[in-house]
Design a protein around this motif. Structure first.
Motif, PDB file in Angstrom:
ATOM      1  N   ILE A   9     -51.122  38.389 -17.837  1.00 21.39           N
ATOM      2  CA  ILE A   9     -50.571  37.376 -16.942  1.00 21.39           C
ATOM      3  C   ILE A   9     -49.509  38.012 -16.055  1.00 21.39           C
ATOM      4  N   GLY A  10     -49.122  37.274 -15.029  1.00 17.34           N
ATOM      5  CA  GLY A  10     -48.114  37.768 -14.101  1.00 17.34           C
ATOM      6  C   GLY A  10     -46.733  37.790 -14.727  1.00 17.34           C
ATOM      7  N   LYS A  11     -45.753  38.132 -13.900  1.00 25.45           N
ATOM      8  CA  LYS A  11     -44.370  38.223 -14.367  1.00 25.45           C
ATOM      9  C   LYS A  11     -43.810  36.852 -14.691  1.00 25.45           C
ATOM     10  N   LYS A  12     -43.128  36.783 -15.809  1.00 26.14           N
ATOM     11  CA  LYS A  12     -42.407  35.568 -16.165  1.00 26.14           C
ATOM     12  C   LYS A  12     -41.066  35.584 -15.433  1.00 26.14           C
ATOM     13  N   ILE A  13     -40.435  34.428 -15.371  1.00 29.65           N
ATOM     14  CA  ILE A  13     -39.219  34.297 -14.574  1.00 29.65           C
ATOM     15  C   ILE A  13     -38.124  35.276 -14.996  1.00 29.65           C
ATOM     16  N   ASN A  14     -38.051  35.610 -16.282  1.00 28.59           N
ATOM     17  CA  ASN A  14     -37.029  36.547 -16.766  1.00 28.59           C
ATOM     18  C   ASN A  14     -37.276  37.982 -16.293  1.00 28.59           C
ATOM     19  N   ASP A  15     -38.504  38.255 -15.836  1.00 25.69           N
ATOM     20  CA  ASP A  15     -38.858  39.602 -15.396  1.00 25.69           C
ATOM     21  C   ASP A  15     -38.772  39.784 -13.884  1.00 25.69           C
ATOM     22  N   ILE A  16     -38.368  38.731 -13.182  1.00 22.69           N
ATOM     23  CA  ILE A  16     -38.302  38.755 -11.717  1.00 22.69           C
ATOM     24  C   ILE A  16     -36.843  38.879 -11.298  1.00 22.69           C
ATOM     25  N   VAL A  17     -36.590  39.677 -10.259  1.00 22.62           N
ATOM     26  CA  VAL A  17     -35.212  39.853  -9.777  1.00 22.62           C
ATOM     27  C   VAL A  17     -35.122  39.535  -8.290  1.00 22.62           C
ATOM     28  N   VAL A  18     -33.967  38.983  -7.899  1.00 25.12           N
ATOM     29  CA  VAL A  18     -33.719  38.727  -6.480  1.00 25.12           C
ATOM     30  C   VAL A  18     -33.771  40.070  -5.749  1.00 25.12           C
ATOM     31  N   GLY A  82     -47.930  36.880  -9.807  1.00 21.60           N
ATOM     32  CA  GLY A  82     -49.187  37.364 -10.355  1.00 21.60           C
ATOM     33  C   GLY A  82     -49.967  36.280 -11.076  1.00 21.60           C
ATOM     34  N   PRO A  83     -51.013  36.686 -11.821  1.00 24.25           N
ATOM     35  CA  PRO A  83     -51.894  35.732 -12.498  1.00 24.25           C
ATOM     36  C   PRO A  83     -51.124  34.733 -13.365  1.00 24.25           C
ATOM     37  N   ASN A 118     -37.621  26.924 -13.423  1.00 30.99           N
ATOM     38  CA  ASN A 118     -38.690  27.923 -13.452  1.00 30.99           C
ATOM     39  C   ASN A 118     -39.362  28.061 -12.080  1.00 30.99           C
ATOM     40  N   ILE A 119     -38.516  28.176 -11.035  1.00 34.38           N
ATOM     41  CA  ILE A 119     -39.030  28.312  -9.663  1.00 34.38           C
ATOM     42  C   ILE A 119     -38.452  29.567  -9.019  1.00 34.38           C
ATOM     43  N   VAL A 120     -39.329  30.311  -8.377  1.00 34.30           N
ATOM     44  CA  VAL A 120     -38.937  31.493  -7.619  1.00 34.30           C
ATOM     45  C   VAL A 120     -39.192  31.199  -6.145  1.00 34.30           C
ATOM     46  N   GLU A 121     -38.182  31.440  -5.329  1.00 38.51           N
ATOM     47  CA  GLU A 121     -38.315  31.236  -3.882  1.00 38.51           C
ATOM     48  C   GLU A 121     -38.582  32.591  -3.231  1.00 38.51           C
ATOM     49  N   ILE A 122     -39.696  32.668  -2.509  1.00 36.91           N
ATOM     50  CA  ILE A 122     -40.124  33.934  -1.905  1.00 36.91           C
ATOM     51  C   ILE A 122     -40.141  33.792  -0.384  1.00 36.91           C
ATOM     52  N   ILE A 135     -45.918  35.217  11.294  1.00 32.57           N
ATOM     53  CA  ILE A 135     -45.679  34.177  10.296  1.00 32.57           C
ATOM     54  C   ILE A 135     -44.305  34.407   9.683  1.00 32.57           C
ATOM     55  N   GLN A 136     -43.597  33.306   9.451  1.00 31.87           N
ATOM     56  CA  GLN A 136     -42.374  33.396   8.649  1.00 31.87           C
ATOM     57  C   GLN A 136     -42.252  32.129   7.833  1.00 31.87           C
ATOM     58  N   GLY A 137     -41.630  32.241   6.678  1.00 34.43           N
ATOM     59  CA  GLY A 137     -41.449  31.041   5.873  1.00 34.43           C
ATOM     60  C   GLY A 137     -41.021  31.325   4.463  1.00 34.43           C
ATOM     61  N   ILE A 138     -41.037  30.259   3.675  1.00 40.03           N
ATOM     62  CA  ILE A 138     -40.619  30.282   2.279  1.00 40.03           C
ATOM     63  C   ILE A 138     -41.706  29.663   1.422  1.00 40.03           C
ATOM     64  N   ILE A 139     -41.966  30.298   0.288  1.00 35.37           N
ATOM     65  CA  ILE A 139     -42.902  29.737  -0.683  1.00 35.37           C
ATOM     66  C   ILE A 139     -42.176  29.632  -2.022  1.00 35.37           C
ATOM     67  N   LYS A 140     -42.265  28.461  -2.642  1.00 37.66           N
ATOM     68  CA  LYS A 140     -41.671  28.263  -3.961  1.00 37.66           C
ATOM     69  C   LYS A 140     -42.780  28.314  -4.997  1.00 37.66           C
ATOM     70  N   VAL A 141     -42.589  29.185  -5.982  1.00 40.68           N
ATOM     71  CA  VAL A 141     -43.645  29.484  -6.946  1.00 40.68           C
ATOM     72  C   VAL A 141     -43.148  29.243  -8.368  1.00 40.68           C
ATOM     73  N   LEU A 142     -44.029  28.665  -9.184  1.00 37.50           N
ATOM     74  CA  LEU A 142     -43.774  28.555 -10.617  1.00 37.50           C
ATOM     75  C   LEU A 142     -44.454  29.746 -11.282  1.00 37.50           C
ATOM     76  N   PRO A 143     -43.678  30.707 -11.795  1.00 42.39           N
ATOM     77  CA  PRO A 143     -44.285  31.835 -12.492  1.00 42.39           C
ATOM     78  C   PRO A 143     -44.919  31.355 -13.801  1.00 42.39           C
ATOM     79  N   PRO A 144     -45.785  32.169 -14.399  1.00 44.81           N
ATOM     80  CA  PRO A 144     -46.368  31.767 -15.677  1.00 44.81           C
ATOM     81  C   PRO A 144     -45.289  31.646 -16.755  1.00 44.81           C
TER      82      PRO A 144
END
Length: 145
Positions: A9-18, A82-83, A118-122, A135-144
């Motif tokens: 599976i993809g990265k969990k929120i604890n594995d993601i950094v700003v 990720g997945p 549990n939201i990451v803003e990209i 293109i420009q913008g923001i996507i809010k994602v719920l990681p696994p």
């Protein structure tokens, strides 16, 4: 890519950094456009008819924005986070048209992380010809989880 038992599976929120970044490059080919048109039944002549597009301000056929959106969401599903991730919200602005056979570079950067929700803003920025913003913008994602 088919999901199978034991697939990572993809990265969990604890594995993601700003500040985490991803860059992808995509060239828009005829096969991609034909698949899009076949799947959506979108018959807008601006996307495929050269004679029609020549009479518009674009002067030649353009790539459908939802197809560009698909490239962005696919990168999120495959790479960042990720997945297993799911897009919760998106706000994208299409600044310039992308024409057939153009190559675009899309840059993704993690801007904020909300551990509680549990939201990451990209942040998403895409360019053609190395420096023309498309293109420009923001996507809010719920990681696994």
């Amino acid at each position: 890519m088919l999901l199978r038992k034991g697939m990572k599976i993809g990265k969990k929120i604890n594995d993601i950094v700003v500040g985490e970044r991803l860059q992808i490059t995509e060239k828009i080919e005829d096969k991609d456009l034909l698949l899009y048109l076949g799947l959506t039944n979108d018959s807008n002549p601006l996307y495929v008819q050269h004679d029609y597009a020549a009479e518009t301000s674009y002067k030649k056929p353009i790539v459908p924005t939802i197809m560009l959106n698909g490239i962005i969401t696919s990168a999120i599903s495959k790479h960042m986070p990720g997945p297993g991730s799911h897009i919760r919200e998106q706000h994208l602005i299409y600044l310039e048209p992308v024409y057939h056979y153009e190559t675009i570079e899309i840059l993704f950067e993690v801007q904020q992380i909300d551990m509680h929700l549990n939201i990451v803003e990209i942040l998403v920025n895409a360019y053609k010809n190395k420096n023309i913003p498309v293109i420009q913008g923001i996507i809010k994602v719920l990681p696994p989880n």
